[in-house]
Design a protein around this motif. Structure first.
Motif, PDB file in Angstrom:
ATOM      1  N   ARG A 191      -2.993  10.073 -15.458  1.00  0.00           N
ATOM      2  CA  ARG A 191      -3.425   9.377 -14.235  1.00  0.00           C
ATOM      3  C   ARG A 191      -2.205   8.929 -13.424  1.00  0.00           C
ATOM      4  NH1 ARG A 191      -6.576   3.963 -15.285  1.00  0.00           N
ATOM      5  NH2 ARG A 191      -4.458   3.321 -15.752  1.00  0.00           N
ATOM      6  N   ARG A 215      -6.489   9.706  -1.848  1.00  0.00           N
ATOM      7  CA  ARG A 215      -6.938  10.447  -0.647  1.00  0.00           C
ATOM      8  C   ARG A 215      -6.602  11.932  -0.708  1.00  0.00           C
ATOM      9  NH1 ARG A 215      -5.653   6.442   4.424  1.00  0.00           N
ATOM     10  NH2 ARG A 215      -7.227   4.906   3.957  1.00  0.00           N
ATOM     11  N   VAL A 245       1.451   4.391 -12.462  1.00  0.00           N
ATOM     12  CA  VAL A 245       1.549   3.225 -13.341  1.00  0.00           C
ATOM     13  C   VAL A 245       0.758   3.421 -14.628  1.00  0.00           C
ATOM     14  CG1 VAL A 245       1.127   0.749 -13.499  1.00  0.00           C
ATOM     15  CG2 VAL A 245       1.674   1.746 -11.295  1.00  0.00           C
ATOM     16  N   ARG A 299      -9.283  10.573  -5.595  1.00  0.00           N
ATOM     17  CA  ARG A 299      -9.949  10.087  -4.373  1.00  0.00           C
ATOM     18  C   ARG A 299      -9.191   8.897  -3.798  1.00  0.00           C
ATOM     19  NH1 ARG A 299     -15.194  11.800  -3.513  1.00  0.00           N
ATOM     20  NH2 ARG A 299     -16.045  12.926  -5.293  1.00  0.00           N
ATOM     21  N   ILE A 300      -8.822   7.977  -4.708  1.00  0.00           N
ATOM     22  CA  ILE A 300      -8.096   6.792  -4.253  1.00  0.00           C
ATOM     23  C   ILE A 300      -6.793   7.210  -3.563  1.00  0.00           C
ATOM     24  CG2 ILE A 300      -6.780   4.787  -5.094  1.00  0.00           C
ATOM     25  CD1 ILE A 300      -9.035   4.341  -7.146  1.00  0.00           C
ATOM     26  N   ARG A 316       2.605   1.501  -3.494  1.00  0.00           N
ATOM     27  CA  ARG A 316       1.746   1.906  -4.625  1.00  0.00           C
ATOM     28  C   ARG A 316       1.299   3.362  -4.484  1.00  0.00           C
ATOM     29  NH1 ARG A 316       0.451  -3.719  -4.298  1.00  0.00           N
ATOM     30  NH2 ARG A 316      -1.001  -3.326  -2.614  1.00  0.00           N
ATOM     31  N   ALA A 317       1.278   3.872  -3.237  1.00  0.00           N
ATOM     32  CA  ALA A 317       0.917   5.279  -3.036  1.00  0.00           C
ATOM     33  C   ALA A 317       1.980   6.214  -3.630  1.00  0.00           C
ATOM     34  CB  ALA A 317       0.748   5.552  -1.549  1.00  0.00           C
ATOM     35  N   TYR A 360     -11.938   3.951 -17.203  1.00  0.00           N
ATOM     36  CA  TYR A 360     -13.383   3.709 -17.096  1.00  0.00           C
ATOM     37  C   TYR A 360     -14.097   4.424 -18.246  1.00  0.00           C
ATOM     38  CZ  TYR A 360     -12.438   1.561 -12.662  1.00  0.00           C
ATOM     39  OH  TYR A 360     -11.962   0.711 -11.698  1.00  0.00           O
ATOM     40  N   GLU A 389       0.825  -1.220   0.000  1.00  0.00           N
ATOM     41  CA  GLU A 389       0.000   0.000   0.000  1.00  0.00           C
ATOM     42  C   GLU A 389       0.857   1.268   0.000  1.00  0.00           C
ATOM     43  OE1 GLU A 389      -3.134   0.072   2.898  1.00  0.00           O
ATOM     44  OE2 GLU A 389      -3.433   2.219   2.556  1.00  0.00           O
ATOM     45  N   LEU A 437     -11.431  10.098  -9.798  1.00  0.00           N
ATOM     46  CA  LEU A 437     -11.539   8.830  -9.069  1.00  0.00           C
ATOM     47  C   LEU A 437     -10.187   8.443  -8.482  1.00  0.00           C
ATOM     48  CD1 LEU A 437     -12.809   6.110  -8.257  1.00  0.00           C
ATOM     49  CD2 LEU A 437     -12.312   5.298 -10.555  1.00  0.00           C
ATOM     50  N   PHE A 438      -9.126   8.571  -9.299  1.00  0.00           N
ATOM     51  CA  PHE A 438      -7.818   8.168  -8.793  1.00  0.00           C
ATOM     52  C   PHE A 438      -7.260   9.198  -7.808  1.00  0.00           C
ATOM     53  CE2 PHE A 438      -8.426   4.915 -11.796  1.00  0.00           C
ATOM     54  CZ  PHE A 438      -7.639   3.860 -11.355  1.00  0.00           C
TER      55      PHE A 438
END
Lengths: 234, 307
Positions: B148, B106, B81, B103-104, B76-77, B89, B73, B100-101
């Motif tokens: 992204r 944070r 990639v 938000r992911i 990957r933060a 999407y 975790e 969305l990413f």
């Protein structure tokens, strides 16, 4: 963790609501489950009120089951087909958030379908489009059956369906295993290991036991779901 | 300086088939690393192991000082990639995909807005921010995928075949973007590619993998491997026969060409000094002796074809 689960839940809900085909199936299930009880009971005459109520509840549960059986595997399979699952797995989202977020979305959609089915049934009765007997809702037993039972059954199937879809590739198998998992709930009653009772206290107990099973399944699924074991299937 | 990527004896087997074998690799922080190899050589498997999406069968792996499986975790933060399949999407717009990413990652709403706009502007997609991705061309998807990957300003950027399947216009557009990313510095870029000229131009380090084994690694200009013999170009004022008489054992001579250049293939690199001494000794009239560097393509072809 709650924030991450919320992010996944929000994403899945947006995907679900943005998919015309999925929505069409959802509302078709609601419509059929809402109208079918009246068609079922009005052809043979003199069906007692209690049976009419039972049929209505049966269709409320069926709506949840059908929607979850479709949605839970679909949320994974569609992502796998569009290669977005790997993007999600390559992000910082924890495994638990991905699994629980997807399972909760499917469970919520199933429960929403059961509630909408109930509304269609009640609405139909109110305007006397059909004669579904809905007085069962005035009893605690009826309320436990109509409002609580679909939620725990939906959560159970959502946990199974999400886990199965993440572990196997074949879409049809994922659907079938999810539907057949319902048999595991019915089995103890069919084998008479547990006697079925429709008294409110028994139902309350059964719902609580089932809720505990759901939480256990979600926890086990989240624990067993490890991204490094999945990607090869993509 | 600690390594951004450190692999020691990393092996990955699938049902008895070895996809990556005994991989030893060290990529410096801030380096632009080109990971080269034919299809099925083990590049994508390596990338998946770096991201913690696959567990190595044996060996140890550290990325940004973290274990990709146990500390996936936080790793990957800090990692952006772009996988071989971009994975966007389709029902969401370009900005919704990035949101969305965000938000992911944070990000707070205000930060998200700023970073999404910056990322979209960077890849020239700001004007198309409200369009659904389903209508995007492959080149636009690749650019959005890179946006992204850059969204959370990662320390490590992993790009798997970023220009694969693009037409020449889009390849140039994406190459310019990659060039600017490489020139920014401060960020480690790990890039799998088939484009050797791209790797030669952008990368400070390259590695060539074949059949799951790393067969060559180093700077693109000095990369050696595959058993290719050293070559020098020689220009003399006297006839080629004089040069031929000076050749060390095992060396061969080609030429001269129209400009008088001869190509001497030596048995080993240390023979260059011996050749020069011999040319002087036979009074060949040496005008120039130029070691000929093998291009990345030469090295790649020789190691991949096992020459």
């Amino acid at each position: 963790m709650a924030q991450d689960i919320g992010t996944v839940l929000r994403k899945e809900a947006a995907e679900f609501l943005g998919n015309v085909r999925t929505l069409r199936v959802f509302f078709l299930v609601v419509l059929i489950s809402g109208v079918l009880p009246s068609l079922s009971v009005e052809v043979p005459f003199n069906i007692p009120h209690s049976l009419r109520g039972a049929l209505s509840i049966f269709y409320v549960v069926v709506a949840a089951v059908v929607v979850v059986a479709q949605t839970a595997p679909d949320l994974v399979i569609r992502e796998r087909a569009g290669h977005t699952l790997e993007s999600l797995l390559a992000s910082r989202l924890p495994d638990t958030a991905i699994f629980v977020g997807k399972a909760l979305t499917a469970a919520l959609m199933g429960y929403a379908a059961s509630l909408l089915t109930l509304i269609v049934q009640l609405g139909g009765s109110a305007v006397r489009l059909h004669m579904v007997h809905w007085l069962y809702l005035s009893s605690p037993t009826g309320r436990w059956l109509a409002l609580a039972a679909p939620s725990v059954i939906a959560a159970y199937m959502a946990a199974v369906g999400t886990f199965v879809a993440l572990r196997i590739l074949d879409q049809w198998s994922a659907y079938m295993i999810t539907v057949m998992s319902l048999g595991l709930i019915v089995l103890p009653f069919a084998m008479r290991w547990i006697s079925l009772d429709v008294a409110a206290p028994w139902l309350r107990g059964a719902v609580l036991v089932m809720a505990a099973v759901d939480i256990g399944l979600l926890a086990a699924g989240a624990r067993l779901f490890r991204r490094e074991r999945l990607v090869l299937s993509l | 300086m600690s390594a951004a990527v450190l692999c020691r004896g990393v092996t990955r087997r699938f049902n008895g088939r070895t996809a990556v074998a005994d991989l030893d690799l060290e990529v410096d922080q801030g380096a632009v690393f080109g990971f080269l190899g034919p299809n099925g050589a083990g590049k994508t498997t390596t990338v998946r192991m770096l991201l913690g999406l696959l567990r190595p069968s044996s060996g140890s792996l550290e990325v940004l000082g973290l274990d990709p499986i146990a500390q996936g975790e936080p790793l990957r933060a800090q990692t952006g990639v772009l996988l071989d399949q971009v994975g966007l999407y389709d029902r969401l717009t370009a900005s919704q995909n990035l949101d969305l990413f965000g938000r992911i990652a944070r990000m707070a709403p205000a930060e998200r807005r700023v970073k999404v706009e910056a990322a979209l502007r960077r890849v020239d997609l700001w004007e198309r921010r409200g369009d659904h991705v389903s209508g995007f061309s492959k080149g636009m998807r690749q650019k959005l995928g890179i946006a992204r990957a850059l969204l959370s300003d990662p320390r490590l950027l992993i790009l798997d075949e970023p220009t694969s399947g693009l037409d020449p216009v889009n390849i140039k557009m994406l190459r310019d973007l990659l060039t600017s990313l490489a020139q920014e510095g401060g960020r480690t870029i790990f890039m799998c590619t088939h484009q050797l000229d791209e790797a030669q131009r952008l990368c400070s380090q390259v590695g060539i993998i074949r059949g799951g084994r790393l067969v060559a690694v180093g700077a693109p200009d000095t990369l050696e491997g595959g058993g290719g013999a050293p070559v020098v170009r020689v220009q003399c004022s006297r006839p080629a026969a004089a040069t031929a008489a000076a050749l060390p054992a095992g060396a061969t001579l080609d030429g001269p060409d129209a400009e008088g250049w001869m190509r001497v293939t030596l048995a080993q690199a240390s023979d260059v000094e011996e050749l020069v001494k011999a040319l002087v000794a036979v009074d060949a009239g040496v005008l120039a002796v130029v070691p000929q560097r093998r291009s990345l393509e030469d090295v790649y072809l020789s190691v991949v074809e096992g020459a």
